[in-house]
Design a protein around this motif. Structure first.
Motif, PDB file in Angstrom:
ATOM      1  N   SER A 132      35.661  41.948  36.146  1.00  0.00           N
ATOM      2  CA  SER A 132      34.351  42.585  36.084  1.00  0.00           C
ATOM      3  C   SER A 132      33.591  42.317  37.381  1.00  0.00           C
ATOM      4  O   SER A 132      33.902  41.375  38.124  1.00  0.00           O
ATOM      5  N   LEU A 133      32.585  43.144  37.653  1.00  0.00           N
ATOM      6  CA  LEU A 133      31.736  42.909  38.818  1.00  0.00           C
ATOM      7  C   LEU A 133      31.086  41.536  38.735  1.00  0.00           C
ATOM      8  O   LEU A 133      30.982  40.815  39.733  1.00  0.00           O
ATOM      9  N   SER A 134      30.650  41.179  37.544  1.00  0.00           N
ATOM     10  CA  SER A 134      29.998  39.883  37.360  1.00  0.00           C
ATOM     11  C   SER A 134      30.930  38.742  37.738  1.00  0.00           C
ATOM     12  O   SER A 134      30.528  37.789  38.411  1.00  0.00           O
ATOM     13  N   ALA A 135      32.196  38.835  37.326  1.00  0.00           N
ATOM     14  CA  ALA A 135      33.167  37.784  37.640  1.00  0.00           C
ATOM     15  C   ALA A 135      33.437  37.696  39.138  1.00  0.00           C
ATOM     16  O   ALA A 135      33.567  36.600  39.699  1.00  0.00           O
ATOM     17  N   LEU A 136      33.508  38.846  39.806  1.00  0.00           N
ATOM     18  CA  LEU A 136      33.750  38.858  41.247  1.00  0.00           C
ATOM     19  C   LEU A 136      32.580  38.222  42.008  1.00  0.00           C
ATOM     20  O   LEU A 136      32.781  37.480  42.971  1.00  0.00           O
ATOM     21  N   LEU A 137      31.365  38.525  41.573  1.00  0.00           N
ATOM     22  CA  LEU A 137      30.185  37.936  42.214  1.00  0.00           C
ATOM     23  C   LEU A 137      30.117  36.434  41.950  1.00  0.00           C
ATOM     24  O   LEU A 137      29.763  35.642  42.833  1.00  0.00           O
TER      25      LEU A 137
END
Length: 265
Positions: free
Chosen positions: A108-113
């Motif tokens: 997810s985008l959240s995990a990448l950030l």
């Protein structure tokens, strides 16, 4: 849906290179489209046709609404997220088909950030000057804040909030060790502790999906953080218990509001 102009500039930052996703939509007349990392459309990432390799552009224009697996560099810009260096890696795919995608590479985008914040946090050591550690922690907190804002699941939200809380706590402790702690300095440190407790409260609210062991560990961290703050304020044990009860009650209230909102929808 998070989108960006697609124009890289001085405020653009690379979140992750060679991210895997699927082109879900391309608007030929407008010359841009969206890549999704998951089936949840809220994770869609904007890309202009100029971000696509020249050799792959004809395939993109011919594909219509078909799902095309791609690799790309994920950027975060002032307006949101964007993709650069988009390359096609195979035939049309469906994200529901486990055989059509590399599930290990889709995050997810959240995990990448959150990963970017973790890299900064994990690079710290006590031998570094306090000013360097402080700057790294502040930057890590920004990544965790972005991760929290991009979170579309309780699991991502809880993880981002916990990491933000831990980094904010470390920053408060660092300030406490290195400031002269005049009245004004003490207020700055207390504010950092309050920020940490606010993130801990958010993590506790979203952490129901993490299990009892995770929640227990989080509560222990909250109590240690609160104890440091109240020691700085010369508070006694009864005051500490009172303050901790207030934070727990806030979590209960937030959970009730979330339950009511979900039920209403």
């Amino acid at each position: 849906m998070m989108a960006s102009s697609g124009r890289t500039g001085p405020n653009s930052r690379v979140v992750e290179k060679d991210v895997t996703g699927v082109v879900r939509r391309f608007i030929k007349a407008r010359g841009f489209g969206f890549i999704t990392l998951h089936n949840d459309a809220s994770d869609d990432v904007f890309f202009p046709i100029t971000a696509v390799a020249d050799d792959d552009r004809p395939l993109l224009k011919q594909s219509g609404e078909k799902s095309l697996p791609v690799k790309f560099d994920l950027l975060i810009e002032q307006r949101g997220f964007a993709a650069e260096r988009v390359r096609f890696i195979g035939k049309s795919a469906n994200l529901d088909d486990d055989n059509a995608r590399d599930t290990q590479s889709i995050e997810s985008l959240s995990a990448l950030l959150r990963k970017q914040g973790n890299l900064l946090s994990q690079s710290l050591n006590d031998k570094q000057p306090a000013v360097e550690r402080s700057a790294a922690l502040r930057e890590a907190i920004k990544w965790y804040q972005s991760s929290l804002g991009a979170a579309k699941s309780s699991q991502d939200g809880a993880s981002a909030a916990k990491n933000a809380a831990t980094a904010s706590w470390k920053l408060a402790s660092l300030y406490r060790e290195n400031l002269k702690l005049s009245t004004s300095d003490a207020k700055i440190v207390v504010k950092r502790y309050d920020e940490a407790m606010g993130y801990f409260t958010r993590a506790l609210k979203d952490g129901h999906c993490k299990g009892a062991a995770w929640t227990k560990q989080l509560e222990e961290l909250m109590q240690k953080c609160l104890k440091e703050k109240l020691e700085l304020m010369s508070a006694n044990e009864s005051q500490m218990s009172k303050h901790y009860a207030i934070y727990l009650s806030r979590t209960v209230i937030l959970n009730r509001r979330e339950t009511a909102r979900t039920s209403f929808q």
